[in-house]
Motif scaffolding. Structure first.
Motif, PDB file in Angstrom:
ATOM      1  N   ASN A 165      -5.438 -31.958  21.260  1.00 33.86           N
ATOM      2  CA  ASN A 165      -6.033 -31.891  22.594  1.00 33.86           C
ATOM      3  C   ASN A 165      -5.328 -30.824  23.426  1.00 33.86           C
ATOM      4  OD1 ASN A 165      -7.756 -32.947  24.803  1.00 33.86           O
ATOM      5  ND2 ASN A 165      -5.797 -33.581  25.670  1.00 33.86           N
ATOM      6  N   VAL A 166      -4.006 -30.770  23.328  1.00 32.39           N
ATOM      7  CA  VAL A 166      -3.235 -29.749  24.043  1.00 32.39           C
ATOM      8  C   VAL A 166      -3.595 -28.354  23.538  1.00 32.39           C
ATOM      9  CG1 VAL A 166      -0.905 -28.826  24.412  1.00 32.39           C
ATOM     10  CG2 VAL A 166      -1.318 -31.289  24.581  1.00 32.39           C
ATOM     11  N   LEU A 167      -3.744 -28.230  22.220  1.00 30.55           N
ATOM     12  CA  LEU A 167      -4.008 -26.923  21.609  1.00 30.55           C
ATOM     13  C   LEU A 167      -5.493 -26.574  21.573  1.00 30.55           C
ATOM     14  CD1 LEU A 167      -1.514 -27.186  18.602  1.00 30.55           C
ATOM     15  CD2 LEU A 167      -1.169 -25.990  20.772  1.00 30.55           C
ATOM     16  N   GLU A 168      -6.352 -27.525  22.029  1.00 32.95           N
ATOM     17  CA  GLU A 168      -7.807 -27.324  22.082  1.00 32.95           C
ATOM     18  C   GLU A 168      -8.394 -26.997  20.715  1.00 32.95           C
ATOM     19  OE1 GLU A 168      -8.539 -24.398  25.077  1.00 32.95           O
ATOM     20  OE2 GLU A 168      -7.846 -25.670  26.715  1.00 32.95           O
ATOM     21  N   LEU A 169      -8.007 -27.790  19.722  1.00 31.15           N
ATOM     22  CA  LEU A 169      -8.527 -27.636  18.365  1.00 31.15           C
ATOM     23  C   LEU A 169      -9.652 -28.635  18.112  1.00 31.15           C
ATOM     24  CD1 LEU A 169      -5.180 -27.210  16.407  1.00 31.15           C
ATOM     25  CD2 LEU A 169      -6.957 -25.472  16.660  1.00 31.15           C
ATOM     26  N   ASP A 170     -10.527 -28.303  17.172  1.00 34.77           N
ATOM     27  CA  ASP A 170     -11.625 -29.185  16.796  1.00 34.77           C
ATOM     28  C   ASP A 170     -11.104 -30.294  15.885  1.00 34.77           C
ATOM     29  OD1 ASP A 170     -14.660 -29.691  16.518  1.00 34.77           O
ATOM     30  OD2 ASP A 170     -13.968 -29.579  14.439  1.00 34.77           O
ATOM     31  N   ILE A 171     -11.394 -31.550  16.229  1.00 38.00           N
ATOM     32  CA  ILE A 171     -10.847 -32.684  15.490  1.00 38.00           C
ATOM     33  C   ILE A 171     -11.354 -32.713  14.052  1.00 38.00           C
ATOM     34  CG2 ILE A 171     -12.664 -34.254  16.300  1.00 38.00           C
ATOM     35  CD1 ILE A 171     -10.576 -36.499  16.256  1.00 38.00           C
ATOM     36  N   GLY A 172     -12.616 -32.354  13.835  1.00 39.06           N
ATOM     37  CA  GLY A 172     -13.157 -32.365  12.478  1.00 39.06           C
ATOM     38  C   GLY A 172     -12.456 -31.386  11.564  1.00 39.06           C
ATOM     39  N   LYS A 173     -12.205 -30.179  12.080  1.00 34.05           N
ATOM     40  CA  LYS A 173     -11.509 -29.173  11.280  1.00 34.05           C
ATOM     41  C   LYS A 173     -10.074 -29.604  10.964  1.00 34.05           C
ATOM     42  CE  LYS A 173     -14.234 -25.313  13.087  1.00 34.05           C
ATOM     43  NZ  LYS A 173     -14.199 -24.061  13.884  1.00 34.05           N
ATOM     44  N   VAL A 174      -9.417 -30.201  11.956  1.00 34.93           N
ATOM     45  CA  VAL A 174      -8.040 -30.651  11.742  1.00 34.93           C
ATOM     46  C   VAL A 174      -8.002 -31.763  10.696  1.00 34.93           C
ATOM     47  CG1 VAL A 174      -6.032 -31.744  12.808  1.00 34.93           C
ATOM     48  CG2 VAL A 174      -7.288 -29.981  14.047  1.00 34.93           C
ATOM     49  N   THR A 378      -3.760 -20.993  15.850  1.00 34.01           N
ATOM     50  CA  THR A 378      -3.454 -22.228  16.579  1.00 34.01           C
ATOM     51  C   THR A 378      -3.370 -23.412  15.627  1.00 34.01           C
ATOM     52  OG1 THR A 378      -4.675 -21.331  18.469  1.00 34.01           O
ATOM     53  CG2 THR A 378      -4.115 -23.660  18.539  1.00 34.01           C
ATOM     54  N   MET A 379      -4.234 -23.411  14.608  1.00 33.02           N
ATOM     55  CA  MET A 379      -4.163 -24.468  13.594  1.00 33.02           C
ATOM     56  C   MET A 379      -2.809 -24.447  12.891  1.00 33.02           C
ATOM     57  SD  MET A 379      -5.896 -26.918  11.926  1.00 33.02           S
ATOM     58  CE  MET A 379      -7.658 -26.565  12.041  1.00 33.02           C
ATOM     59  N   LEU A 380      -2.316 -23.260  12.576  1.00 25.95           N
ATOM     60  CA  LEU A 380      -1.014 -23.140  11.927  1.00 25.95           C
ATOM     61  C   LEU A 380       0.115 -23.577  12.857  1.00 25.95           C
ATOM     62  CD1 LEU A 380      -1.464 -19.740  10.051  1.00 25.95           C
ATOM     63  CD2 LEU A 380      -1.442 -22.030   9.057  1.00 25.95           C
ATOM     64  N   ILE A 381      -0.041 -23.311  14.159  1.00 28.52           N
ATOM     65  CA  ILE A 381       0.948 -23.787  15.130  1.00 28.52           C
ATOM     66  C   ILE A 381       1.012 -25.307  15.106  1.00 28.52           C
ATOM     67  CG2 ILE A 381       1.416 -24.059  17.597  1.00 28.52           C
ATOM     68  CD1 ILE A 381       2.259 -21.368  16.716  1.00 28.52           C
ATOM     69  N   PHE A 382      -0.158 -25.946  15.092  1.00 30.70           N
ATOM     70  CA  PHE A 382      -0.198 -27.414  15.022  1.00 30.70           C
ATOM     71  C   PHE A 382       0.471 -27.923  13.751  1.00 30.70           C
ATOM     72  CE2 PHE A 382      -2.481 -30.924  12.926  1.00 30.70           C
ATOM     73  CZ  PHE A 382      -2.066 -31.967  13.737  1.00 30.70           C
ATOM     74  N   LEU A 383       0.133 -27.319  12.618  1.00 30.35           N
ATOM     75  CA  LEU A 383       0.703 -27.770  11.345  1.00 30.35           C
ATOM     76  C   LEU A 383       2.211 -27.542  11.299  1.00 30.35           C
ATOM     77  CD1 LEU A 383      -2.040 -26.478   8.864  1.00 30.35           C
ATOM     78  CD2 LEU A 383      -1.604 -28.855   9.532  1.00 30.35           C
ATOM     79  N   ALA A 384       2.684 -26.460  11.923  1.00 31.32           N
ATOM     80  CA  ALA A 384       4.124 -26.199  11.972  1.00 31.32           C
ATOM     81  C   ALA A 384       4.829 -27.244  12.829  1.00 31.32           C
ATOM     82  CB  ALA A 384       4.384 -24.795  12.520  1.00 31.32           C
ATOM     83  N   CYS A 385       4.240 -27.558  13.986  1.00 39.54           N
ATOM     84  CA  CYS A 385       4.807 -28.615  14.847  1.00 39.54           C
ATOM     85  C   CYS A 385       4.835 -29.950  14.113  1.00 39.54           C
ATOM     86  CB  CYS A 385       3.998 -28.740  16.129  1.00 39.54           C
ATOM     87  SG  CYS A 385       4.186 -27.404  17.307  1.00 39.54           S
ATOM     88  N   ALA A 386       3.726 -30.271  13.423  1.00 45.18           N
ATOM     89  CA  ALA A 386       3.646 -31.534  12.702  1.00 45.18           C
ATOM     90  C   ALA A 386       4.641 -31.580  11.547  1.00 45.18           C
ATOM     91  CB  ALA A 386       2.221 -31.748  12.182  1.00 45.18           C
ATOM     92  N   SER A 387       4.788 -30.464  10.837  1.00 41.72           N
ATOM     93  CA  SER A 387       5.756 -30.413   9.738  1.00 41.72           C
ATOM     94  C   SER A 387       7.163 -30.682  10.250  1.00 41.72           C
ATOM     95  CB  SER A 387       5.701 -29.049   9.046  1.00 41.72           C
ATOM     96  OG  SER A 387       4.421 -28.794   8.501  1.00 41.72           O
ATOM     97  N   GLY A 388       7.500 -30.094  11.381  1.00 43.39           N
ATOM     98  CA  GLY A 388       8.819 -30.337  11.961  1.00 43.39           C
ATOM     99  C   GLY A 388       8.982 -31.754  12.464  1.00 43.39           C
ATOM    100  N   SER A 389       7.899 -32.329  12.991  1.00 39.88           N
ATOM    101  CA  SER A 389       7.959 -33.682  13.542  1.00 39.88           C
ATOM    102  C   SER A 389       8.072 -34.752  12.464  1.00 39.88           C
ATOM    103  CB  SER A 389       6.716 -33.945  14.408  1.00 39.88           C
ATOM    104  OG  SER A 389       6.678 -33.071  15.506  1.00 39.88           O
ATOM    105  N   PHE A 390       8.003 -34.344  11.209  1.00 33.42           N
ATOM    106  CA  PHE A 390       8.185 -35.295  10.102  1.00 33.42           C
ATOM    107  C   PHE A 390       9.668 -35.526   9.802  1.00 33.42           C
ATOM    108  CE2 PHE A 390       7.588 -37.163   5.923  1.00 33.42           C
ATOM    109  CZ  PHE A 390       6.374 -37.816   6.053  1.00 33.42           C
ATOM    110  N   MET A 391      10.522 -34.627  10.274  1.00 36.82           N
ATOM    111  CA  MET A 391      11.955 -34.618   9.966  1.00 36.82           C
ATOM    112  C   MET A 391      12.751 -34.892  11.246  1.00 36.82           C
ATOM    113  SD  MET A 391      14.393 -31.377   8.897  1.00 36.82           S
ATOM    114  CE  MET A 391      13.306 -30.626   7.702  1.00 36.82           C
ATOM    115  N   VAL A 392      13.742 -35.778  11.232  1.00 37.76           N
ATOM    116  CA  VAL A 392      14.318 -36.540  10.139  1.00 37.76           C
ATOM    117  C   VAL A 392      14.008 -38.008  10.412  1.00 37.76           C
ATOM    118  CG1 VAL A 392      16.461 -37.230   9.030  1.00 37.76           C
ATOM    119  CG2 VAL A 392      16.189 -34.876   9.784  1.00 37.76           C
ATOM    120  N   PHE A 393      13.593 -38.730   9.382  1.00 39.23           N
ATOM    121  CA  PHE A 393      13.218 -40.134   9.480  1.00 39.23           C
ATOM    122  C   PHE A 393      14.478 -40.997   9.362  1.00 39.23           C
ATOM    123  CE2 PHE A 393      10.851 -43.728   7.084  1.00 39.23           C
ATOM    124  CZ  PHE A 393      10.724 -44.457   8.260  1.00 39.23           C
ATOM    125  N   HIS A 394      14.983 -41.489  10.504  1.00 39.60           N
ATOM    126  CA  HIS A 394      16.208 -42.300  10.465  1.00 39.60           C
ATOM    127  C   HIS A 394      16.160 -43.395  11.525  1.00 39.60           C
ATOM    128  CE1 HIS A 394      18.436 -40.461  13.960  1.00 39.60           C
ATOM    129  NE2 HIS A 394      17.529 -39.526  13.749  1.00 39.60           N
TER     130      HIS A 394
END
Length: 441
Positions: A165-174, A378-394
């Motif tokens: 929503n912040v990045l204004e991406l299409d939910i279906g594509k994501v 912008t899609m890659l920005i989202f995926l990069a943020c999400a990839s980082g937000s996976f680390m670290v699970f503690h």
């Protein structure tokens, strides 16, 4: 000082959990108090933040967690989990049963809170472990990380939904990209589960099952209905509700049944019917019966979640976010910048939703200057943020304590397997993002 305070607090949490073996509820509250005081927050302000955060956690997650634990207890007692376990093992084969479990966790966690999903499926993981003769630690890793993937990458989970929503991406594509993204992550989770499960086997002996006592004639469709039906109801509401007339009967029915708590309650009632058909014992729903025992487990998990939310709220009330933002946004590291912002907030705050949303809020204004303002960029920005937000699970993530409690696993063993798996999955995800950037941009 902010960095030192954060490091001291995280080390204190690990020390209290592993060495002192203090209950997670009090360990998290103690660390929240210490961090707040070291950050020069007023004691009364700290207590107000803690109470408000715990209250919000109960409001948002209380029914979901408690209904999930009761459903899990009923499914285990009815033998439904046996039926599901045998079917999954038959489809995937014993060697690949952790993959089947990870896929199940992924599907269920798309609309449902990941902690509730793990609680619901933990008995299933135990059953598959026995059925396939695969160490339970392998199943714990596969299921927990499988549950976390949609929470991080797949809308309509709250974090990804807020971020796109912040990045204004299409939910279906994501959603489409996230489904493709899950395939290499699934393979990574499976390999990590096999490796770490062999290195750190489950330290306890699972209770033996009397095959005749737990034998069940429940058909597979009925056994899995308490899990899949709530998912289908929630997904149907998510994607079809806006297409219906607001004053129509289908709209009103779907708006009600598709609400997460109500949908899960429908699944719980089906699980109760299955359990009653097998045992025909009125004590099932009494204080000392299956429902009562499950509620006691669920209440403990909920309190741990509340304490984790309180710790996260204290972290967010300090200067931590501002300091991290100033350090990262001024850099020129390309996609590494949103990835590292996600890593820092996830590791520090714990909540995937908060870290993913915060990372996208920080990076969104500078996307044009970075040269990623196209749809693909912008899609890659989202995926990069999400990839980082996976680390670290503690231990500052309430999901961590849900895994520890629901799987009856000491925290010291969880610290040995869950953080390192999340780091590996996060790095694999970011590597894919970088490869996509070279190919698509």
């Amino acid at each position: 000082m902010v960095a030192i305070t954060l490091v001291v607090s995280i080390l204190l949490l690990i020390f209290l959990s592993i060495k002192i073996k203090l209950h997670p509820f009090f360990a998290l509250l103690s660390v929240a108090l210490v961090y707040g005081l070291l950050s020069r927050l007023d004691l009364l302000e700290i207590m107000t933040i803690i109470k408000e955060a715990m209250g919000s956690a109960v409001v948002d997650l209380g029914l979901i967690v408690l209904i999930g634990t009761v459903t899990g207890g009923l499914l285990e007692a009815s033998g439904a989990t046996d039926v599901i376990a045998k079917k999954i093992v038959k489809i995937t084969g014993p060697k690949l049963s952790p993959i089947g479990l990870a896929i199940t966790g992924f599907i269920v966690s798309i609309p449902v809170f990941c902690s509730s999903t793990f609680i619901l499926l933990a008995p299933l993981a135990k059953k598959i472990s026995k059925e396939a003769k695969v160490d339970f630690m392998v199943m714990i890793i596969a299921l927990s990380l499988g549950c976390l993937v949609p929470t991080t990458f797949m809308p309509p989970a709250p974090g990804p939904l807020s971020a796109i929503n912040v990045l204004e991406l299409d939910i279906g594509k994501v959603m489409f990209v996230s489904l493709l993204f899950f395939i290499p992550l699934l393979i990574t989770i499976y390999l990590c589960a096999r490796w770490l499960g062999k290195k750190y086997p489950y330290p306890k002996t699972l209770n033996e099952i009397d095959a005749q006592e737990n034998a069940s004639k429940i058909p597979f469709w009925a056994a899995i209905a308490p899990i899949l039906l709530p998912v289908l109801l929630i997904l149907t509401k998510t994607f079809l509700l806006d297409q219906l007339t607001t004053d129509s009967v289908p709209y009103m029915i779907l708006a009600s049944l598709g609400t997460t708590e109500i949908a899960l309650a429908v699944g719980m009632l089906i699980a109760l019917i299955l359990c009653w058909k097998k045992q025909k014992d009125a004590t099932i729903w009494q204080f000392d019966g299956i429902v009562g025992n499950s509620l006691r487990t669920g209440a403990q998990i909920l309190m741990i979640i509340c304490a984790g939310s309180a710790f996260g709220a204290i972290l967010q009330a300090t200067e931590l976010k501002d300091v991290l933002a100033k350090l990262m946004v001024g850099s020129s590291l390309g996609l590494l910048t949103p990835f590292l912002i996600g890593v820092l907030f996830r590791t520090a705050i714990g909540s995937i939703t908060v870290s993913l949303l915060t990372a996208t809020l920080i990076i969104a204004p500078v996307i044009p200057a970075m040269g990623y303002d196209s749809t693909l960029g912008t899609m890659l920005i989202f995926l990069a943020c999400a990839s980082g937000s996976f680390m670290v699970f503690h231990g500052n993530d309430d999901m961590f304590w849900s895994v520890v409690t629901a799987s009856d696993l000491e925290s010291k063993y969880a610290y040995k397997v869950l953080p390192i798996t999340s780091v590996i999955v996060s790095l694999v995800a970011f590597t894919i993002v970088m490869l996509l950037s070279f190919v698509l941009l």
